[in-house]
Design an enzyme around this catalytic site. Structure first.
Site, PDB file in Angstrom:
ATOM      1  N   ARG A 149       9.695   2.496  -1.289  1.00  0.00           N
ATOM      2  CA  ARG A 149       9.665   1.250  -0.525  1.00  0.00           C
ATOM      3  C   ARG A 149      10.858   0.405  -0.964  1.00  0.00           C
ATOM      4  O   ARG A 149      11.003   0.100  -2.155  1.00  0.00           O
ATOM      5  CB  ARG A 149       8.352   0.494  -0.792  1.00  0.00           C
ATOM      6  CG  ARG A 149       8.322  -0.855  -0.120  1.00  0.00           C
ATOM      7  CD  ARG A 149       6.987  -1.581  -0.242  1.00  0.00           C
ATOM      8  NE  ARG A 149       7.138  -2.869   0.393  1.00  0.00           N
ATOM      9  CZ  ARG A 149       7.028  -4.053  -0.215  1.00  0.00           C
ATOM     10  NH1 ARG A 149       6.709  -4.120  -1.498  1.00  0.00           N
ATOM     11  NH2 ARG A 149       7.220  -5.170   0.447  1.00  0.00           N
ATOM     12  N   HIS A 193      12.412  -9.104   2.839  1.00  0.00           N
ATOM     13  CA  HIS A 193      11.991  -9.398   1.468  1.00  0.00           C
ATOM     14  C   HIS A 193      12.810 -10.611   1.021  1.00  0.00           C
ATOM     15  O   HIS A 193      13.579 -10.569   0.080  1.00  0.00           O
ATOM     16  CB  HIS A 193      12.196  -8.184   0.563  1.00  0.00           C
ATOM     17  CG  HIS A 193      11.313  -8.175  -0.652  1.00  0.00           C
ATOM     18  ND1 HIS A 193      10.464  -7.136  -0.968  1.00  0.00           N
ATOM     19  CD2 HIS A 193      11.128  -9.091  -1.641  1.00  0.00           C
ATOM     20  CE1 HIS A 193       9.822  -7.397  -2.094  1.00  0.00           C
ATOM     21  NE2 HIS A 193      10.215  -8.598  -2.524  1.00  0.00           N
ATOM     22  N   GLU A 238       5.075 -10.472   1.475  1.00  0.00           N
ATOM     23  CA  GLU A 238       4.419 -11.621   0.844  1.00  0.00           C
ATOM     24  C   GLU A 238       4.731 -12.955   1.518  1.00  0.00           C
ATOM     25  O   GLU A 238       5.411 -13.808   0.943  1.00  0.00           O
ATOM     26  CB  GLU A 238       4.786 -11.701  -0.641  1.00  0.00           C
ATOM     27  CG  GLU A 238       4.288 -10.542  -1.463  1.00  0.00           C
ATOM     28  CD  GLU A 238       4.392 -10.802  -2.969  1.00  0.00           C
ATOM     29  OE1 GLU A 238       4.937 -11.846  -3.366  1.00  0.00           O
ATOM     30  OE2 GLU A 238       3.935  -9.948  -3.738  1.00  0.00           O
ATOM     31  N   ASN A 366       0.139  -6.130  -1.991  1.00  0.00           N
ATOM     32  CA  ASN A 366       0.739  -6.236  -3.315  1.00  0.00           C
ATOM     33  C   ASN A 366      -0.339  -6.785  -4.241  1.00  0.00           C
ATOM     34  O   ASN A 366      -0.884  -7.859  -3.977  1.00  0.00           O
ATOM     35  CB  ASN A 366       1.924  -7.215  -3.298  1.00  0.00           C
ATOM     36  CG  ASN A 366       3.096  -6.718  -2.463  1.00  0.00           C
ATOM     37  OD1 ASN A 366       3.026  -5.648  -1.857  1.00  0.00           O
ATOM     38  ND2 ASN A 366       4.170  -7.482  -2.435  1.00  0.00           N
ATOM     39  N   TYR A 368      -1.338  -7.710  -8.157  1.00  0.00           N
ATOM     40  CA  TYR A 368      -1.002  -7.887  -9.572  1.00  0.00           C
ATOM     41  C   TYR A 368      -2.178  -8.450 -10.366  1.00  0.00           C
ATOM     42  O   TYR A 368      -2.407  -8.070 -11.495  1.00  0.00           O
ATOM     43  CB  TYR A 368       0.203  -8.829  -9.719  1.00  0.00           C
ATOM     44  CG  TYR A 368       1.503  -8.229  -9.239  1.00  0.00           C
ATOM     45  CD1 TYR A 368       2.324  -7.514 -10.103  1.00  0.00           C
ATOM     46  CD2 TYR A 368       1.929  -8.384  -7.920  1.00  0.00           C
ATOM     47  CE1 TYR A 368       3.527  -6.967  -9.675  1.00  0.00           C
ATOM     48  CE2 TYR A 368       3.129  -7.835  -7.479  1.00  0.00           C
ATOM     49  CZ  TYR A 368       3.927  -7.122  -8.364  1.00  0.00           C
ATOM     50  OH  TYR A 368       5.103  -6.578  -7.929  1.00  0.00           O
ATOM     51  N   GLU A 427       2.859  -3.014  -3.870  1.00  0.00           N
ATOM     52  CA  GLU A 427       3.409  -3.381  -5.177  1.00  0.00           C
ATOM     53  C   GLU A 427       2.280  -3.479  -6.188  1.00  0.00           C
ATOM     54  O   GLU A 427       1.194  -3.972  -5.871  1.00  0.00           O
ATOM     55  CB  GLU A 427       4.125  -4.740  -5.158  1.00  0.00           C
ATOM     56  CG  GLU A 427       5.483  -4.724  -4.523  1.00  0.00           C
ATOM     57  CD  GLU A 427       6.168  -6.095  -4.567  1.00  0.00           C
ATOM     58  OE1 GLU A 427       5.921  -6.872  -5.506  1.00  0.00           O
ATOM     59  OE2 GLU A 427       6.936  -6.370  -3.630  1.00  0.00           O
TER      60      GLU A 427
HETATM   61  C1  BGP Z   1       6.439  -9.897  -6.093  1.00  0.00           C
HETATM   62  C2  BGP Z   1       7.713  -9.681  -5.308  1.00  0.00           C
HETATM   63  C3  BGP Z   1       8.665  -8.762  -5.974  1.00  0.00           C
HETATM   64  C4  BGP Z   1       8.756  -8.946  -7.480  1.00  0.00           C
HETATM   65  C5  BGP Z   1       7.413  -9.160  -8.158  1.00  0.00           C
HETATM   66  C6  BGP Z   1       7.514  -9.660  -9.572  1.00  0.00           C
HETATM   67  O1  BGP Z   1       5.823 -11.068  -5.678  1.00  0.00           O
HETATM   68  O2  BGP Z   1       7.414  -9.166  -4.027  1.00  0.00           O
HETATM   69  O3  BGP Z   1       9.900  -8.902  -5.321  1.00  0.00           O
HETATM   70  O4  BGP Z   1       9.691  -9.858  -7.784  1.00  0.00           O
HETATM   71  O5  BGP Z   1       6.619 -10.084  -7.456  1.00  0.00           O
HETATM   72  O6  BGP Z   1       7.482 -11.068  -9.610  1.00  0.00           O
HETATM   73  P1  BGP Z   1       8.526 -12.017 -10.306  1.00  0.00           P
HETATM   74  O7  BGP Z   1       9.879 -11.499  -9.994  1.00  0.00           O
HETATM   75  O8  BGP Z   1       8.329 -13.365  -9.707  1.00  0.00           O
HETATM   76  O9  BGP Z   1       8.193 -11.980 -11.747  1.00  0.00           O
END
Ligand code: BGP
Length: 521
Positions: A149, A193, A238, A366, A368, A427
């Site tokens: 991706r 993006h 996002e 995505n 986290y 992600e």
């Molecule tokens: C997501 C984004 C990515 C990447 C990741 C890590 O929200 O889609 O591009 O950056 O977060 O976050 P950060 O870079 O803010 O630590």
């Protein structure tokens, strides 16, 4: 979240009395097959088998009870044809910002504004992927990745956002696609993006409807040119992040802090851009091309896995994603959102909501961390968000709360609440304190811990039939992490920015084993 007020009342969990508890002695009885009496020697054999040390002739205990075995392997497997990929984004890795006719993006402007980015880093060179893409594809292949991706830079294709396309910009992605396919890696491009052409920002950016239409034109053009080889296109990455962080808090480009009515219009135009793009891609791409969003869904995790809290988490999923994925999947703004917005609610033209909810082929999520732990409530709206304790554990990024179960409940709720037929984890990954050791290697055991824990929950989801088709790890390699600059590392490959050398971390070995066996290791 400015301009968006959800009334979330914390209430102590008062329903734990309904949790079915199994008496301790019965738990042990059901879990064990141990002989009732063990000699000291037999006990040491148990320890040996746990450690994977071959037991020396212990007749009844020689068969490993906790270690490897066909049953255990099957129970940790992902579905056949599951895709193992990595993810990146154009501005974060490409560099070459002035080459081959690329126009300026809002991130060029933002990063060159002193004080906006940690260490005043910028993506002018980044990972120099524009020139090193062949090596980077080789790294993917070495990982055993079967999908990739990446994002397409809108200002490379249309330097002014609209008007005449720049053939050299498209050439780069042509070459990348060919090289990926030659290496057996399926391309999954993302069309946006976050690198909006600066020329469009100068005309009003996401505050004006024209930008949504310009995005659809660009998306349709790219799909027409590339859908002979790329069969899946993500529309926007996002919405919730680039809208809120770029237009409410101002910590991302274009660095605005808009009042509520204008902010809601930006939210609406982002959704509209998604819907118009889905239609444009359908109209102009090869038959069978699939498309959908890649959204950082606010994952609602039931505080305890009982039916009432699970139902509350499903309800909360619809509420907490009201301005974004809920609107896309349901074709309407939720009443709670509109009531909270009041006079500042977005102006919605006729048929906008139909456009926004044009059926998608898949939902990319995505994941986290949880958006919220959720508890059932008798009071409206039927759930409460339980706050995170002050010392809740995080990875190296302070926002990255460690909650592996988010990778179960995220896709599970999307499948359950909106009946999504195909889901991709677009992600997932973590930052860590990656420093090369004396031998030059990076022993990121913390990232392996994170990955193993999260993937265990993803495997739980797929084994229950949640239709997750693939996983894209963020990220292939360390890169320009937006406001954090290069100081925050998320990669499976360590990047030495002075030399551009990439070195696989220990987590790359872990990931390769998972991908090769299509199961947890
Ligand atoms: C997501 C984004 C990515 C990447 C990741 C890590 O929200 O889609 O591009 O950056 O977060 O976050 P950060 O870079 O803010 O630590």
């Amino acid at each position: 979240m400015a301009g968006l007020i959800f009334i979330v009342v914390y209430r102590c969990i008062d329903r734990t009395d309904t949790v079915t508890t199994i008496p301790m002695e019965l738990q042990h009885a059901s879990a064990t097959v141990m002989p009732t009496r063990l000699t000291r020697r037999q006990l040491s054999m148990v320890g040996a088998s746990v450690l994977g040390v071959s037991a020396i002739a212990a007749p009844s205990l020689a068969r490993p009870r906790y270690g490897a075995g066909p049953g255990r392997e099957a129970s940790r497997a992902f579905p056949p044809k599951f895709l193992w990929g990595t993810a990146t984004a154009a501005y974060q890795i490409e560099g070459a910002v002035s080459e081959d006719g690329r126009g300026l993006s809002i991130w060029d402007t933002f990063t060159h504004t002193p004080g906006k980015i940690r260490n005043d880093d910028n993506g002018d060179v980044a990972n120099d992927h524009y020139h090193r893409y062949r090596d980077d594809v080789s790294s993917m292949k070495a990982l055993g990745a079967t999908a990739y991706r990446f994002s397409i830079s809108w200002p490379r294709i249309f330097p002014q956002g609209t008007g005449a396309p720049n053939p050299k910009g498209l050439d780069f992605y042509d070459r990348l696609l060919d090289h990926l396919l030659a290496n057996g890696i399926a391309p999954f491009p993302t069309l946006y993006h976050w690198d909006l052409p600066q020329a469009l920002q100068d005309r009003g950016g996401w505050e004006i409807r024209d930008t949504s239409e310009a995005f659809a034109d660009y998306a349709g053009y790219v799909a027409e040119k590339l859908s002979d080889r790329a069969r899946h296109f993500f529309t926007l990455n996002e919405c919730a992040a680039f809208v809120e962080l770029g237009h409410a808090t101002g910590i991302f480009a274009p660095g605005l802090k808009l009042p509520p009515a204008r902010l809601n219009q930006v939210r609406h135009h982002a959704l509209l851009a998604h819907g118009l793009a889905v239609q444009a891609i359908r109209a102009r791409s090869r038959a069978g091309t699939q498309t959908g969003p890649a959204e950082n869904v606010s994952v609602c995790v039931p505080i305890i896995e009982t039916p009432e809290h699970i139902a509350a988490a499903e309800l909360a999923t619809r509420e907490l994603n009201a301005p974004y994925l809920t609107a896309i999947m349901e074709g309407r703004y939720r009443e709670s959102f509109l009531v909270a917005a009041g006079a500042d609610a977005p102006k919605v033209a006729a048929e906008d909501m139909q456009t926004i909810s044009t059926p998608v082929d898949f939902v990319g999520v995505n994941v986290y961390l949880p958006g919220s732990y959720v508890s059932a409530s008798d009071a409206a709206p039927g759930f409460v968000s339980v706050p995170f304790p002050a010392k809740y554990p995080t990875m190296n990024s302070s926002w990255l709360k460690i909650a592996p179960e988010a990778l179960y409940w995220g896709p599970r709720n999307v499948a359950k609440v909106w009946n999504a037929s195909d889901i991709y984890i677009t992600e997932n990954g973590c930052s860590a304190t990656d420093v090369p050791a004396a031998d030059g290697r990076v022993y990121d055991t913390d990232r392996i811990m994170f990955l193993r824990s999260y993937l265990t929950q993803l495997q739980r989801a797929t084994s229950e039939g949640v239709p997750v088709r693939g996983y894209f790890h963020w990220s292939l390699m360390d890169n320009f992490e937006w406001a954090d600059g290069f100081g925050t590392r998320f990669g499976l490959l360590y990047v030495d920015y002075a030399t551009q050398q990439r070195t696989p971390k220990l987590s790359a070995s872990f990931y390769r084993e998972v991908a090769a066996r299509n199961r947890l290791v």
